[in-house]
Design a protein around this motif. Structure first.
Motif, mmCIF file in Angstrom:
data_model
loop_
_atom_site.group_PDB
_atom_site.id
_atom_site.type_symbol
_atom_site.label_atom_id
_atom_site.label_comp_id
_atom_site.label_asym_id
_atom_site.label_seq_id
_atom_site.Cartn_x
_atom_site.Cartn_y
_atom_site.Cartn_z
ATOM 1 N N SER A 12 1.221 7.884 -10.735
ATOM 2 C CA SER A 12 1.737 8.902 -9.824
ATOM 3 C C SER A 12 1.151 8.744 -8.435
ATOM 4 N N GLN A 13 -0.042 8.102 -8.330
ATOM 5 C CA GLN A 13 -0.660 7.889 -7.034
ATOM 6 C C GLN A 13 -0.052 6.696 -6.303
ATOM 7 N N GLY A 14 0.685 5.876 -7.009
ATOM 8 C CA GLY A 14 1.289 4.711 -6.394
ATOM 9 C C GLY A 14 2.365 5.099 -5.403
ATOM 10 N N LYS A 15 2.602 4.208 -4.458
ATOM 11 C CA LYS A 15 3.593 4.447 -3.422
ATOM 12 C C LYS A 15 4.493 3.224 -3.261
ATOM 13 N N GLN A 16 5.754 3.491 -3.021
ATOM 14 C CA GLN A 16 6.711 2.415 -2.764
ATOM 15 C C GLN A 16 6.826 2.200 -1.268
ATOM 16 N N HIS A 17 6.756 0.946 -0.844
ATOM 17 C CA HIS A 17 6.915 0.610 0.575
ATOM 18 C C HIS A 17 8.070 -0.363 0.718
ATOM 19 N N PHE A 18 8.838 -0.207 1.782
ATOM 20 C CA PHE A 18 10.046 -1.025 1.945
ATOM 21 C C PHE A 18 9.742 -2.513 2.028
ATOM 22 N N SER A 19 8.511 -2.883 2.386
ATOM 23 C CA SER A 19 8.171 -4.286 2.598
ATOM 24 C C SER A 19 7.850 -5.034 1.311
#
Length: 247
Positions: A12-19
């Motif tokens: 849940s702490q993970g984040k998606q980045h467009f790169s």
């Protein structure tokens, strides 16, 4: 290799980045290692959040992660700048228009003008105070002189400056310095006037307000014309002889 947090809610702490195609999770670099941010190409700082994908060895500072995708920057008012995860040139590198140094990581870019700047240069404050000079220094996007052929040196490092590079300058004292001599730029809070807006150009809002006022004037003129024609038509009813027919 960075050590990822192993708490139960690490997903849940993970984040998606467009790169990057994978989720980036909080990373704690060990004391014996230093990781490099793929965006700004600067080393990790254990005092600041760092996110990464260990399987791909892809890492980002939190500030770089949160950099805006589009930027209206006063250094390039003609077009908005787009955040690119890597240079699109065949050389896979670019030359920053702000500081003149090469870059291989992310950049704010205008493809049609081949205008590219580092993320950290894009977030340079518009004015600063340094201990080398008693007055406030303002950010200039090139030579501060009317005669652009004049050579000048950095008053901090005494090296001749590139006349096309940005600098911090005090006009009343003719004191100027390289960006990196005045400060150590890093990606941070972008000045409010540089944040992206729905308008593709900083002048669009002004143009729209002028157009709105113009449209209001035209609408008022049309209403006046319609009312005038209505009055004229009413008068014509009295002026024109009426013809009656009887069955």
């Amino acid at each position: 290799m960075g050590r990822q947090n192993q708490s139960r809610d690490s997903t849940s702490q993970g984040k998606q980045h467009f790169s990057h195609p994978h989720i980036l999770k909080p990373v704690n670099p060990t004391e014996a290692e230093t990781l490099t941010c793929n965006a700004c190409e600067k080393p990790s700082n254990r005092n600041k959040p760092f996110y990464g994908c260990n399987s791909c060895q892809y890492f980002l500072h939190e500030n770089c992660f949160n950099a805006p995708r589009f930027l209206n920057h006063s250094s390039h008012p003609s077009h908005p700048l787009t955040l690119l995860p890597m240079p699109t040139y065949s050389s896979r590198s670019y030359t920053c228009k702000a500081c003149g140094s090469a870059g291989n990581g992310s950049c704010f870019s205008c493809a049609c003008c081949e205008f590219d700047i580092h993320l950290q240069c894009a977030s340079c404050p518009s004015s600063i105070i340094v201990d080398k000079h008693p007055h406030q220094l303002g950010l200039h996007f090139g030579s501060p002189y009317q005669d652009k052929n004049i050579e000048y040196v950095c008053d901090i490092c005494n090296v001749i400056m590139n006349r096309e590079s940005w600098l911090y300058y005090c006009a009343c004292c003719d004191f100027g310095s390289h960006l990196q001599c005045a400060i150590s730029p890093e990606v941070g809070v972008f000045p409010r006037q540089q944040r992206p807006s729905p308008n593709p150009n900083p002048t669009v809002e002004t143009i729209n307000s002028v157009n709105e006022a113009h449209e209001q004037i035209i609408a008022a003129q049309l209403r006046a014309q319609i009312e005038a024609r209505g009055r004229e038509a009413a008068l014509d009813l009295f002026r024109t002889p009426r013809r009656y027919s009887y069955i």
